[in-house]
Design an enzyme around this catalytic site. Structure first.
Site, PDB file in Angstrom:
ATOM      1  N   ALA A 102       0.786  -1.230   0.000  1.00  0.00           N
ATOM      2  CA  ALA A 102       0.000   0.000   0.000  1.00  0.00           C
ATOM      3  C   ALA A 102       0.825   1.291   0.000  1.00  0.00           C
ATOM      4  O   ALA A 102       0.530   2.192  -0.786  1.00  0.00           O
ATOM      5  CB  ALA A 102      -0.979  -0.010   1.172  1.00  0.00           C
ATOM      6  N   ALA A 147      -4.771   2.080   0.397  1.00  0.00           N
ATOM      7  CA  ALA A 147      -4.805   1.436  -0.928  1.00  0.00           C
ATOM      8  C   ALA A 147      -5.205  -0.036  -0.829  1.00  0.00           C
ATOM      9  O   ALA A 147      -5.878  -0.559  -1.710  1.00  0.00           O
ATOM     10  CB  ALA A 147      -3.456   1.578  -1.633  1.00  0.00           C
ATOM     11  N   ASP A 148      -4.807  -0.718   0.243  1.00  0.00           N
ATOM     12  CA  ASP A 148      -5.221  -2.108   0.429  1.00  0.00           C
ATOM     13  C   ASP A 148      -6.732  -2.200   0.606  1.00  0.00           C
ATOM     14  O   ASP A 148      -7.402  -3.006  -0.035  1.00  0.00           O
ATOM     15  CB  ASP A 148      -4.552  -2.707   1.666  1.00  0.00           C
ATOM     16  CG  ASP A 148      -3.142  -3.190   1.387  1.00  0.00           C
ATOM     17  OD1 ASP A 148      -2.991  -4.065   0.530  1.00  0.00           O
ATOM     18  OD2 ASP A 148      -2.214  -2.683   2.023  1.00  0.00           O
ATOM     19  N   ALA A 149      -7.247  -1.386   1.524  1.00  0.00           N
ATOM     20  CA  ALA A 149      -8.683  -1.431   1.801  1.00  0.00           C
ATOM     21  C   ALA A 149      -9.473  -1.034   0.560  1.00  0.00           C
ATOM     22  O   ALA A 149     -10.500  -1.633   0.226  1.00  0.00           O
ATOM     23  CB  ALA A 149      -9.013  -0.507   2.967  1.00  0.00           C
ATOM     24  N   GLY A 202      -9.218  -3.860  -2.048  1.00  0.00           N
ATOM     25  CA  GLY A 202     -10.018  -4.993  -1.605  1.00  0.00           C
ATOM     26  C   GLY A 202     -11.500  -4.750  -1.842  1.00  0.00           C
ATOM     27  O   GLY A 202     -12.233  -5.628  -2.308  1.00  0.00           O
TER      28      GLY A 202
END
Lengths: 419, 416
Positions: B150, B178-180, B183
């Site tokens: 991220a 960025a991960d959330a 996802g």
């Protein structure tokens, strides 16, 4: 080629907090009709504007959030307006709204009333805090979502106020949640034949951004650590690490390459050697220091040791351009990238090779502009970009005509400002 | 335990095999699992998902099944061990794919191809499969092999550039945004593909990158460059409209006590009038430079400083309540402890408890969406590594005891 939501119709009565939901459904092929009050949606007044002209058809925020939608005007606070809305809802698959809780019910177009005219309709309310509870009637703003959702506590310099996220991410994430839930409800409808009601909270959407739902909360619950923001350092409780490194013309960003995260550390020393910039990092003790769980023969670095590694890296990076620094690090297997601005993004070879930016015609201006396009690619049902955001009332004649209103009836409704 | 998600969410009955690693990869299928999908998480003891190492750790000690980070990225999933690099391993993976409606993975582009499990293979096993491939910068293009996480993407997408105070450095936003974000886009894309499949019977391949999905979120700023030739800069908490603040006051102001802060926005002149009233209408607030939003925007820094001299004397939460009662947008900055105690989150049933095999009772967070007919839910904690290995090989994939023994022998299966 077909689109994923081909033939589905969405009525979008949201304000700024929910605009992106309808935009994504439109990109996926639904016919999304933005329903605005006759005076225009409030987001039309938010800049920046095309050539800085504060015209309701020239807001770049409006352009972004309402791309691909059609637009009609309708005063839902009037009885004739509610009747028209119900006629539209009888033919729609989805209705999105973001009024204060209770407002649609007070005017007779809440989910129960809409379901009475259309059992298959999916209704989503995208609001600051959800439909009930102590904050239900609170005024929301994007920055209020960052505050109450917990992201602001983790963002910013330690000696200054917490920061919101750039570009209304709290609003956008409430919308993303709404779009996802609508499609899940549509999937369910395929087997059950029934619509349903969806209640989205911006505050909760922000909590999901904290490293996945519950990671940070569990720092408090599992470790008793009430973490807070540390500027350019990432705060992971007993370990922290620096993310951004100064270069001549900006910064580069990477995670954990100053310690060992996987094999990353292995590349750092050879790189610094190549530039004669390793200082004392060639000494034996530095090769064993790791940032995360120490493996055999490794020790977890103290904050001072990690700081020292970062300082050596930054002594080297600050005299060189960010592109050169990033390239050198990547060459040595260290995953870093430059901190880019919008100009850099538009020039990026990867984004351009994949056709991320799309040209959108603005016939009323006699020009076309490059827009960021698809956030993801579907092989059989690609996202489509067909139409710039609607001008105020642009599709009144088409939509109300399809509903069976004669030109004269439409003119009358316009005179009395129902449409 | 039967390998079926009992949550009667909208995706009840959808079957997902999750080859994901770290955070964005596992988050997308977890989102599907919260809404009722049955998800099998594939892991390996000899090469475990790297997120097992991430803090917070139970009792502050590292080890498999002790990571709070892993535990909240894999809730509602069943867990098996599968080493597909051992003889017969790829065949097991194909059986899982044949079982699944959705296959999810986030290896570097090229890895699935090398293993022999790329989309071309998957569609031969099951043409109706929806395959979600998450990568850093996409499955195609000159940089497709790029890796990372991220923070790098916060830099590359432009988020970090726009984050920070104008007189200080640009900084990362401090969370794995960025991960959330990726996802969630993954779960959204799968949902769109499921709608299409339900209507046409057709499966497809989803190519989702961190880079494009993060950059997309900054579209307004990018348009200011492509349309007006203006490059956006960091501006603290100001809500900018091009070169000017759009609204003032718009910020997060200091309050009494340790880490006490309150966001306050007066988006219109009537809201400003109400804020003045709550302040007791001090003389400074009546001056002409603060009379209209346009004037306040021109004097935003001065306004922020003066407003802070008042807020700093108030406790944050009572201040928020007074402002909101008067019709002014306000919200305290919840730190981690306060987030746990937030009355609205509790009212929404945001927190629930599950029992994790090692950590014990854990408090976890519900999705931010409620559905009236098919509510989401959390029925189990993240699996301890390989928790359901035997049940899945036997009951889902139909292997006999002898075949399972052979797979243990060849190293495809390890038991913890």
């Amino acid at each position: 080629m077909a689109t994923a939501l081909e033939g589905l119709r969405v009525l979008d009565l949201t304000s700024e907090i929910g605009h992106l939901a309808g935009r994504l459904l439109a990109d996926l092929g639904a016919e999304v009709i933005k329903v605005e009050p006759p005076g225009g949606d409030a987001a039309r007044k938010i800049g920046p504007f095309y050539q800085d002209l504060p015209d309701p058809n020239c807001s770049l925020l409006w352009w972004f959030l309402n791309l691909n939608k059609k637009g009609i005007t309708l005063d839902v606070t009037r009885e004739e307006g509610v009747n028209l809305l119900k006629r539209l809802a009888a033919q729609a698959d989805v209705l999105l709204e973001s009024y204060q809780p209770g407002f649609p019910a007070s005017l007779g177009f809440d989910f129960t009333a809409l379901r009475a005219v259309n059992r298959r309709i999916v209704v989503a309310s995208i609001t600051g805090f959800g439909q009930s509870g102590p904050y239900a009637y609170y005024r929301w703003e994007d920055i209020v979502g960052c505050a109450l959702g917990g992201s602001a506590n983790m963002n910013g310099d330690a000696d200054r106020a917490p920061l919101r996220m750039p570009e209304t991410q709290a609003y956008h994430h409430a919308s993303l949640q709404g779009a996802m839930a609508v499609m899940m409800a549509l999937y369910h409808r395929e087997s059950s034949g029934e619509g349903q009601y969806i209640d989205v909270s911006m505050q909760e959407a922000v909590t999901q951004l904290l490293d996945g739902p519950g990671t940070f909360v569990n720092f408090w619950r599992l470790e008793g650590r009430n973490l807070t923001r540390m500027g350019k350092r990432r705060n992971m409780g007993s370990v922290t690490f620096q993310l951004t490194f100064r270069c001549q013309d900006g910064w580069i960003e990477g995670s954990g390459f100053t310690g060992t995260m996987g094999r990353a550390r292995a590349g750092l020393l050879p790189l610094l050697r190549e530039f004669g910039a390793e200082q004392d990092l060639g000494e034996e003790k530095w090769s064993k220091i790791t940032l995360f769980a120490p493996g055999p023969g490794q020790v977890q670095g103290t904050p001072e040791e990690i700081d020292h590694i970062c300082q050596v890296v930054e002594d080297w990076s600050r005299t060189r351009p960010k592109a050169e620094v990033a390239e050198a690090l990547l060459k040595h297997g260290l995953n870093v990238f430059p901190v880019d601005d919008s100009r850099d993004s538009l020039a990026n070879p990867q984004l351009n090779a994949r056709g991320f930016f799309v040209d959108v015609e603005h016939p009323e201006l006699g020009r076309s502009f490059k827009y960021p396009g698809a956030p993801f690619h579907l092989s059989e049902t690609p996202l489509q970009f067909k139409r710039r955001a609607p001008l105020l009332g642009e599709h009144n004649a088409e939509v109300y005509g399809d509903l069976g209103l004669t030109a004269q009836e439409q003119a009358t409704l316009q005179t009395v400002r129902v449409i | 335990m039967a390998i079926v998600n009992p949550v009667h969410g909208p995706l009840h009955g959808v079957k997902v095999v999750d080859f994901g690693r770290i955070l964005a990869g596992p988050l997308a299928p977890m989102e599907l699992a919260m809404f009722g999908a049955t998800v099998i998480k594939v892991d390996s003891i000899k090469r475990p998902d790297g997120w097992h190492n991430v803090k917070p750790w139970f009792e502050d000690k590292p080890g498999l099944n002790r990571s709070g980070g892993f535990a909240v990225a894999n809730m509602n999933k069943f867990g098996i061990v599968l080493n597909w690099d051992r003889p017969g391993g790829v065949d097991v993976a194909k059986r899982l794919i044949a079982w699944a409606d959705v296959v999810s993975e986030n290896f570097r582009p090229g890895v699935m191809e090398k293993v022999g499990l790329d989309y071309e293979v998957v569609r031969k096993v099951n043409p109706k499969t929806i395959m979600l491939s998450i990568s850093m910068v996409g499955q195609t293009g000159p940089h497709r092999r790029a890796g990372g996480a991220a923070p790098q993407m916060h830099g590359l997408s432009g988020l970090t550039h726009l984050n920070g105070w104008p007189d200080r450095e640009s900084i990362d936003p401090g969370i794995a945004f960025a991960d959330a974000n990726t996802g969630l886009f993954g779960a959204m894309a799968v949902s769109a593909a499921l709608v299409h499949r339900a209507r046409t019977g057709q499966g497809q391949h989803i190519d989702l990158s961190f880079y494009e999905s993060s950059t997309f979120m900054l579209s307004r700023n990018l348009l200011d460059w492509t349309v007006n030739g203006r490059v956006g800069q960091r501006n603290g908490n100001a809500l900018m409209a091009g070169p000017q603040p759009a609204v003032a006051p718009h910020g997060i102001y200091p309050c009494k006590g340790e880490n006490g802060w309150c966001a306050i926005v007066a988006a219109s002149d009537p809201e400003w009038a109400r804020l003045r009233q709550v302040m007791g209408d001090p003389a400074w607030a009546g001056q002409p430079e603060f009379a209209t939003n346009v004037a306040r925007c021109q004097h935003a820094a001065d306004l922020d400083a003066k407003l802070a001299t008042w807020t700093v004397l108030q406790e944050a939460r009572p201040l928020m309540e007074r402002l909101q009662a008067a019709g002014v947008a306000a919200g305290v900055v919840n730190d981690l402890r306060a987030l746990n105690e937030d009355p609205q989150l509790h009212h929404r049933g945001h927190f629930t408890k599950v029992r994790h095999g090692v950590i014990g009772e854990m408090v976890v967070e519900m999705p931010s969406v409620r559905l009236s007919a098919t509510p989401p839910g959390i029925f189990k904690a993240a699996p301890c590594i390989g928790e359901d290995t035997e049940a899945i090989y036997r009951d889902v994939l139909g292997y006999s005891d002898e075949q399972i023994a052979a797979l243990v022998e060849s190293g495809v299966i390890e038991f913890a």
